[in-house]
Every structure is written in C-alpha cells, then in structure tokens.
Design an enzyme around this catalytic site. Structure first.
Site, PDB file in Angstrom:
ATOM      1  N   GLU A 127       0.905  -1.304  -0.161  1.00 29.58           N
ATOM      2  CA  GLU A 127       0.099   0.093  -0.325  1.00 29.58           C
ATOM      3  C   GLU A 127       1.422   1.561   0.100  1.00 29.58           C
ATOM      4  O   GLU A 127       0.624   2.639   0.401  1.00 29.58           O
ATOM      5  CB  GLU A 127      -0.839  -0.485   0.785  1.00 29.58           C
ATOM      6  CG  GLU A 127      -2.029  -0.896   1.252  1.00 29.58           C
ATOM      7  CD  GLU A 127      -2.879  -1.249   0.331  1.00 29.58           C
ATOM      8  OE1 GLU A 127      -3.269  -0.649  -0.537  1.00 29.58           O
ATOM      9  OE2 GLU A 127      -4.015  -2.010   0.754  1.00 29.58           O
ATOM     10  N   HIS A 151      -2.552   2.329   8.813  1.00 26.84           N
ATOM     11  CA  HIS A 151      -3.185   1.371   7.523  1.00 26.84           C
ATOM     12  C   HIS A 151      -4.175   0.243   8.602  1.00 26.84           C
ATOM     13  O   HIS A 151      -2.986  -0.847   8.936  1.00 26.84           O
ATOM     14  CB  HIS A 151      -3.387   1.074   6.307  1.00 26.84           C
ATOM     15  CG  HIS A 151      -4.113  -0.387   5.571  1.00 26.84           C
ATOM     16  ND1 HIS A 151      -5.573  -0.047   6.311  1.00 26.84           N
ATOM     17  CD2 HIS A 151      -4.022  -1.034   5.270  1.00 26.84           C
ATOM     18  CE1 HIS A 151      -6.186  -1.213   5.253  1.00 26.84           C
ATOM     19  NE2 HIS A 151      -5.204  -2.032   5.152  1.00 26.84           N
ATOM     20  N   HIS A 153      -6.741  -3.544   9.286  1.00 27.81           N
ATOM     21  CA  HIS A 153      -8.014  -4.027   9.489  1.00 27.81           C
ATOM     22  C   HIS A 153      -8.972  -4.395  10.799  1.00 27.81           C
ATOM     23  O   HIS A 153      -8.678  -5.363  11.455  1.00 27.81           O
ATOM     24  CB  HIS A 153      -7.660  -5.705   8.847  1.00 27.81           C
ATOM     25  CG  HIS A 153      -6.666  -5.929   8.047  1.00 27.81           C
ATOM     26  ND1 HIS A 153      -6.529  -6.773   7.064  1.00 27.81           N
ATOM     27  CD2 HIS A 153      -6.369  -4.907   6.964  1.00 27.81           C
ATOM     28  CE1 HIS A 153      -6.072  -5.805   5.346  1.00 27.81           C
ATOM     29  NE2 HIS A 153      -5.895  -4.909   5.957  1.00 27.81           N
ATOM     30  N   HIS A 222     -13.024  -3.650   4.638  1.00 30.03           N
ATOM     31  CA  HIS A 222     -10.865  -3.706   4.295  1.00 30.03           C
ATOM     32  C   HIS A 222     -11.105  -3.112   5.676  1.00 30.03           C
ATOM     33  O   HIS A 222     -10.029  -4.090   5.491  1.00 30.03           O
ATOM     34  CB  HIS A 222     -10.173  -3.012   3.379  1.00 30.03           C
ATOM     35  CG  HIS A 222      -9.175  -3.174   3.797  1.00 30.03           C
ATOM     36  ND1 HIS A 222      -7.981  -3.043   1.833  1.00 30.03           N
ATOM     37  CD2 HIS A 222      -8.445  -3.611   3.938  1.00 30.03           C
ATOM     38  CE1 HIS A 222      -7.530  -3.502   2.128  1.00 30.03           C
ATOM     39  NE2 HIS A 222      -6.958  -3.787   3.275  1.00 30.03           N
TER      40      HIS A 222
HETATM   41  O1  2HA Z   1      -0.370  -5.678   4.091  1.00 32.61           O
HETATM   42  O2  2HA Z   1      -3.160  -4.848   4.201  1.00 32.61           O
HETATM   43  O3  2HA Z   1      -4.208  -3.652   2.371  1.00 32.61           O
HETATM   44  C1  2HA Z   1      -1.128  -5.789   3.351  1.00 32.61           C
HETATM   45  C2  2HA Z   1      -3.033  -4.942   3.339  1.00 32.61           C
HETATM   46  C3  2HA Z   1      -3.566  -5.062   1.884  1.00 32.61           C
HETATM   47 ZN    ZN Z   2      -5.017  -4.265   3.556  1.00 33.22          ZN
END
Ligand code: 2HA
Ligand code: ZN
Length: 286
Positions: A127, A151, A153, A222
């Site tokens: 990313e 980022h 999840h 996501h």
């Molecule tokens: O690193 O989170 O969005 C893997 C992810 C891709």
């Molecule tokens: Zn991701």
C-alpha cells in the site's frame, strides 16, 4: 576501536526513538487483533534530525530507484520508515531490519529507493502508493505537522461497512453518537471509500482525495486509514474510531437490529461539546 565498534557502542538504529515508537505501534495494533497474517501497514515521515541520526546506519550502496506510479512533489527528498510488503505486524518489534525499512524519495517525488532494512530483498508495503499520496495530502493540509499514516484491518469498521450506507455522513454521524469523546477526537468526521481493489494508484487517489478533509478514512470491507502528527495520536485516532464502530455494531445487535435508540447523544449535544472544547465540528454532518 574501529568505526564499526564505535557505531555499535553509540547506538543501534533500533534504539532511535522514532524506530521504537514505530515498532511499538505495530505491536499495539497486533495486540488489538487488527493485523491477521500480513494485514495492515505503517509509514512514518522522518524529521531532518532523525534522518541524520539514522544515516550512519544506511547501506553504503542504496538499492535501485523504483517508480511508484503516483507523484507527490511536496515529498521530494523525504525519508520514510515503512513496514514491508508481505511482512507481519507481530514480527516487527522482534526483527525490525527484516520487516521494516527506510526509503528515500527522489527529487521528483515519483520513486523510492531502500537505504536501510527490508533485508533479503523485501520491499515497502504493497500500500505504499496509498500511504505516499496520503502523506502528500496531509503534509499540505496540516502545514507539515502530520507524519504518520496507519492502515489496520479493524473488525468493527469492516462490520459497519455491511450495514451502513457508504458515505462520510452516514458513518460519521453514527460514530459520533456512540461515545461522547468521538466528536472531540475526529471533529472533521471520517471519509469513506467504497470497496476497491487494494494496493494500487486508484485506491490511493480515492483515499487521498478524502484525506484532504478527514484525518481518517474507512475502506469498505477492508479496514481503516488514519493520519496524525505522531504515533500516539494516530494510533489513538484509529483506536477511538474502531471502538465506536464496535459499540455501534453491538448496540444495534442488542437493539434487535434497529437504529431506533431509546436514548442517544443529540446533535445539540455534539455541537455543545465541541463549543466547550474549543473545537470546530464539521457542520455538514449536523
Ligand atoms: O498489507 O493490508 O491492504 C496487506 C494489506 C493490504
Ligand atoms: Zn489492508
């Protein structure tokens, strides 16, 4: 003492404060359950002083320039610490040199090259285009204050994306209403990106457009992107948004699936809270 001995005596790169803060965030995210397998990624824009402190540890031969497919002129010559593509957040603190690395950006803001870490042929996060463009937009939006893009999840946010219309207004209002401090922590609200293929310039463009207004954006089905000036603020923002999302899903389930709440924080309460805290609320969502 040889140069090498002296360098080891002074410090290892892993002892530098920004590397420690970076590793701690990776572990904290893992402990929250946000980083299954290689999920999630983190980048940090280093200060000039941090670049100089780290420079003695840079490879004598940097690796080749790699074009990113996106451009950020205001990041020309910047240095970033980044998690590695395919690397696991839970392994970062244990072995930084294999799981994270420092990249230098070229003079046009279009390419990077690895100058430390990411050993044995590893690359920056898949990313990286999204992180890079978000940095570019946040540097402009905050006059250089924002340095961290994270980022994760986050399960509550992913759950919400199944049952809430995918607009900034729909997400923001529901999140603000879940917990009194939410409107104080993200008074601009949250952006929302409808489902897209991850990892490329398209999702980077869509996200960075939103990050001009918001310091956090939902990626439907996501997870979450969050920006901030330091690791504590950025992690705290993601943590607050995700906690509110989990409260929303749990409260709605406990209410038989209905959003017809018996009690809730009214708009007037959100506005008054911001007034008392000296914060500017995003009036579009009131
Ligand atoms: O690193 O989170 O969005 C893997 C992810 C891709
Ligand atoms: Zn991701």
């Amino acid at each position: 003492m040889s140069d090498n001995d002296e360098r080891e005596f002074i410090m290892a790169i892993e002892d530098l404060g920004f590397v420690q803060g970076f590793c701690r965030l990776c572990t904290d995210g893992w402990l929250q359950g946000w980083h299954e397998r290689n999920g999630g990624n983190l980048t940090y824009r280093m200060t000039d002083e941090e670049v100089e402190a780290a420079r003695p540890f840079f490879a004598s031969e940097p690796r080749p320039w790699v074009e990113m497919g996106v451009a950020g002129e205001n990041l020309a010559g910047a240095y970033f610490l980044s998690t590695g593509s395919g690397k696991y957040m839970r392994n970062v603190a244990e072995d930084p040199a294999h799981n994270i690395g420092i990249v230098e950006i070229n003079e046009r803001g279009t390419a990077y090259r690895i100058v430390w870490g990411l050993l044995d042929g590893a690359k920056p996060t898949s990313e990286f285009p999204s992180h890079f463009m978000n940095h570019s937009v946040r540097v402009a939006a905050t006059d250089g204050a924002d340095r961290v893009i994270y980022h994760a999840h986050t399960p509550g946010i992913i759950e919400m994306s199944f049952i809430v219309p995918l607009t900034p207004r729909d997400f923001t209002r529901r999140l603000w209403q879940m917990m009194t401090e939410c409107v104080v922590v993200f008074p601009a609200g949250v952006g929302v990106v409808s489902w897209m293929v991850p990892g490329g310039p398209a999702i980077a463009e869509a996200t960075s457009k939103l990050m001009a207004t918001y310091s956090t954006a939902v990626w439907a089905h996501h997870g979450l992107f969050a920006a901030g000036p330091d690791f504590d603020t950025t992690f705290g923002l993601a943590h607050t948004v995700e906690k509110a999302a989990q409260l929303y899903v749990a409260a709605r389930a406990a209410n038989g699936g209905s959003e017809d709440w018996l009690n809730k924080i009214e708009d007037a309460g959100l506005v008054q809270t911001c007034k008392d805290f000296g914060i500017v609320i995003n009036r579009d969502f009131i």
